[in-house]
Scaffold this motif. Structure first.
Motif, PDB file in Angstrom:
ATOM      1  N   ARG A 292      -9.705   8.457  -0.789  1.00  0.00           N
ATOM      2  CA  ARG A 292      -9.520   8.781   0.411  1.00  0.00           C
ATOM      3  C   ARG A 292     -10.929   8.494   1.434  1.00  0.00           C
ATOM      4  O   ARG A 292     -12.120   8.819   0.736  1.00  0.00           O
ATOM      5  CB  ARG A 292      -9.307  10.226   0.440  1.00  0.00           C
TER       6      ARG A 292
ATOM      7  N   PHE B 251      -7.932  10.636  -6.814  1.00  0.00           N
ATOM      8  CA  PHE B 251      -7.018  11.129  -5.580  1.00  0.00           C
ATOM      9  C   PHE B 251      -8.123  11.226  -4.492  1.00  0.00           C
ATOM     10  O   PHE B 251      -8.170  10.814  -3.483  1.00  0.00           O
ATOM     11  CB  PHE B 251      -5.965  12.152  -5.645  1.00  0.00           C
TER      12      PHE B 251
ATOM     13  N   HIS C   2       3.499   3.506 -10.863  1.00  0.00           N
ATOM     14  CA  HIS C   2       2.185   3.376 -10.205  1.00  0.00           C
ATOM     15  C   HIS C   2       1.452   2.151 -10.720  1.00  0.00           C
ATOM     16  O   HIS C   2       0.774   1.398  -9.702  1.00  0.00           O
ATOM     17  CB  HIS C   2       1.434   4.679 -10.061  1.00  0.00           C
TER      18      HIS C   2
ATOM     19  N   GLU D 239       0.825  -1.217   0.050  1.00  0.00           N
ATOM     20  CA  GLU D 239       0.164  -0.038  -0.161  1.00  0.00           C
ATOM     21  C   GLU D 239       0.703   1.315  -0.036  1.00  0.00           C
ATOM     22  O   GLU D 239       0.662   2.164  -0.710  1.00  0.00           O
ATOM     23  CB  GLU D 239      -0.833   0.185   1.365  1.00  0.00           C
TER      24      GLU D 239
ATOM     25  N   ASN E  95       2.676   1.828  -3.468  1.00  0.00           N
ATOM     26  CA  ASN E  95       1.398   2.379  -4.599  1.00  0.00           C
ATOM     27  C   ASN E  95       1.123   3.579  -4.218  1.00  0.00           C
ATOM     28  O   ASN E  95       1.102   4.558  -5.432  1.00  0.00           O
ATOM     29  CB  ASN E  95       0.045   1.406  -4.183  1.00  0.00           C
ATOM     30  N   ARG E  96       0.718   4.241  -2.798  1.00  0.00           N
ATOM     31  CA  ARG E  96       0.401   5.480  -2.842  1.00  0.00           C
ATOM     32  C   ARG E  96       1.596   6.379  -3.044  1.00  0.00           C
ATOM     33  O   ARG E  96       1.444   7.449  -3.684  1.00  0.00           O
ATOM     34  CB  ARG E  96      -0.234   5.676  -1.595  1.00  0.00           C
TER      35      ARG E  96
ATOM     36  N   GLU F 234       1.222   9.239  -5.798  1.00  0.00           N
ATOM     37  CA  GLU F 234       1.526  11.073  -5.218  1.00  0.00           C
ATOM     38  C   GLU F 234       2.369  11.552  -6.052  1.00  0.00           C
ATOM     39  O   GLU F 234       2.224  12.699  -6.675  1.00  0.00           O
ATOM     40  CB  GLU F 234       1.698  10.993  -3.823  1.00  0.00           C
TER      41      GLU F 234
END
Lengths: 330, 205
Positions: free
Chosen positions: B169, B165, B91, B41, B44-45, B49
């Motif tokens: 969240r 994005f 990514h 995780e 990936n993030r 980003e």
């Protein structure tokens, strides 16, 4: 004109122990003396919180819920992972934020308000709420709604024992819980990530299920702040967010209580939120999960594995939802 | 070499170094077990980003030119854009290899059912297409006008990246909205010359 000169020998007002703390200390001493247990003093009774976390809990009873009982694919998640990778938005939305920021939380002294349809309502000191019950070790799977999971050796008291002692009345159909709301202790509450305080709830039979635990420790030690000190709920067959942390209020209600994530996104998070590989979160699949610290593949990463119905606790909990449409009651 | 060209090469080297820094840091973290308890995780993030950040920098080149009049800025636009595409490729690779481990059924279901992944994949495809048509020879072959039209697709890719994005969240989180706000400003600045032209026209009439 009156000018007050301060001298080095003066006692600062901040150095004078507040009356409430003094009283508290006296109570602790009296209680300890009464039980003749000064030597075996519970770590909860030591007033300094920073010292208390990581302190070993005495007389923890082993139960049938052991690592061994879970099976060979459910190894304990290392302590460092359990205490460094957390969702606790009161301390920030990053996974590492709670471990970094939760030192501002003061889990001692701690009061839990008990109210609603209950015979013994009142303001309970943390020690009073736990005292008289054996601390049990329960090794449970923990499945986050974000599709990662852990295996954690909790220490705590079954909620059913506490409910019985408090004497829930027949009008009590649900139990509602609230986390502390205090911007000083929980700086993440400056942001409207969720509507504070954090709220959760269980149906009465769920709360009375033998699996449901009020945890005060993990790995045999006092629970660290980032994991929900000093007392949190653990419902292993539900997604992790149901297991509300740092509880300051337990209310026995007749109506289904509002719950934080449901208030935030009702389409995504239901009241029940039972782990269910067949009912997906609208934004991601719940069929699989990543067991943190689990076996790695040739790339050095842990692959996902299938998620179990009710997180593997079908035998203990499925009967509570008999005849219910779990797709609608997600 | 003219002084102008020298400056150009210095700038180009700096851009290379800066754009490779996040990757170098990631490799350092991998080698030092620094990827948190959930390495898949985190990786990936992290890559996602940085893809967004560098894409935003690429989209900031034109506004810099508009606001400062520094035309040379445009000479760095392609390089920065290519680095953005590079991080998007990393990514998506990390999503396919590390996150899903080549579970093509799960990946397909994600793309079809999960809107934020659908949007993210669309953004990824656009950026790949733009990277593939970024060669000077292709610009010549297509003709400046057609090529420019095609590469305005980056606005759509940027908007979809911002939506991707925001959607991933949980709860109300301010960070992705800050990114979306910056994107809106970057795209909005492009209207400045057009508005000036309109004003002139109105004044002349």
């Amino acid at each position: 004109m009156l000018i007050r000169h301060s001298r080095a020998s003066d006692v600062l007002s901040s150095e004078i122990t507040p009356h409430s703390v003094l009283l508290n200390r006296r109570e602790v001493l009296r209680a300890a003396a009464a039980t003749g247990a000064i030597a075996g003093l519970s770590p909860f009774m030591l007033s300094n919180t920073a010292v208390a976390a990581s302190q070993k809990l005495p007389n923890v009873i082993k139960t049938k819920w052991t690592e061994h009982a879970l099976g060979k694919d459910d190894k304990l998640t290392p302590y460092d992972d359990v205490t460094s990778y957390n969702n606790f938005y009161e301390f920030g939305t990053g996974k590492g934020d709670p471990a970094r920021n939760a030192h501002t939380l003061k889990p001692k002294p701690w009061t839990v308000v008990v109210d609603g349809h209950v015979e013994k309502p009142g303001h309970y000191d943390f020690d009073d709420l736990i005292r008289g019950h054996d601390l049990e070790e329960r090794v449970y799977r923990f499945r986050c709604v974000e599709a990662w999971s852990m295996v954690i050796p909790w220490v705590g008291v079954p909620l059913v024992k506490i409910i019985k002692r408090l004497g829930a009345t027949s009008n009590a159909k649900y139990v509602a819980f609230e986390t502390l709301a205090d911007i000083e202790q929980m700086p993440g509450q400056r942001f409207a990530t969720l509507k504070w305080p954090y709220r959760e709830g269980l149906r009465m039979d769920e709360a009375m299920n033998p699996l449901t635990l009020m945890a005060v420790g993990l790995y045999g030690k006092v629970i660290p702040n980032q994991n929900g000190a000093p007392i949190r709920l653990v419902t292993p067959w539900k997604y992790g967010f149901k297991s509300i942390k740092s509880i300051v209020r337990i209310s026995f209600t007749e109506e289904m209580p509002p719950t934080s994530w449901n208030m935030s996104a009702p389409r995504e998070y239901g009241f029940y939120s039972n782990v269910n590989p067949l009912v997906h979160h609208p934004r991601w699949s719940q069929a699989k999960e990543r067991r943190l610290g689990g076996p790695t593949n040739i790339f050095g990463f842990t692959p996902k594995r299938p998620t179990l119905m009710f997180n593997g606790y079908e035998e203990e909990v499925a009967n509570m939802y008999h005849g219910m449409d779990l797709k609608r009651n997600y | 070499m003219r002084a102008e060209d020298k400056i150009f090469w210095v700038f180009k080297s700096i851009i290379w170094a800066l754009c490779l820094l996040p990757l170098a840091w990631l490799i350092w973290l991998i080698l030092n077990q620094g990827l948190t308890a959930n390495p898949a995780e985190f990786m990936n993030r992290y890559l996602g980003e940085w893809a967004i950040r560098i894409l935003w920098v690429a989209l900031a080149v034109t506004p810099v030119k508009i606001l400062t009049g520094w035309k040379q800025a445009l000479r760095f636009r392609r390089l920065i854009g290519l680095f953005a595409s590079f991080y998007v490729v990393l990514h998506v690779t990390s999503y396919v290899v590390v996150d899903q481990y080549f579970d093509w059924t799960a990946i397909w279901n994600d793309i079809v059912k999960r809107v934020y992944i659908t949007v993210g994949m669309a953004s990824f495809l656009i950026l790949i297409a733009l990277a593939a048509t970024s060669w000077s020879s292709i610009v010549k072959r297509l003709g400046g006008k057609v090529w420019k039209r095609l590469h305005q697709g980056v606005y759509l890719a940027g908007i979809m990246a911002a939506i991707h994005f925001i959607m991933m969240r949980k709860g109300f989180q301010i960070e992705p909205f800050i990114y979306a706000g910056i994107l809106a400003a970057l795209l909005g600045t492009r209207l400045v010359p057009h508005l000036k032209k309109l004003k002139k026209k109105a004044a002349a009439a």
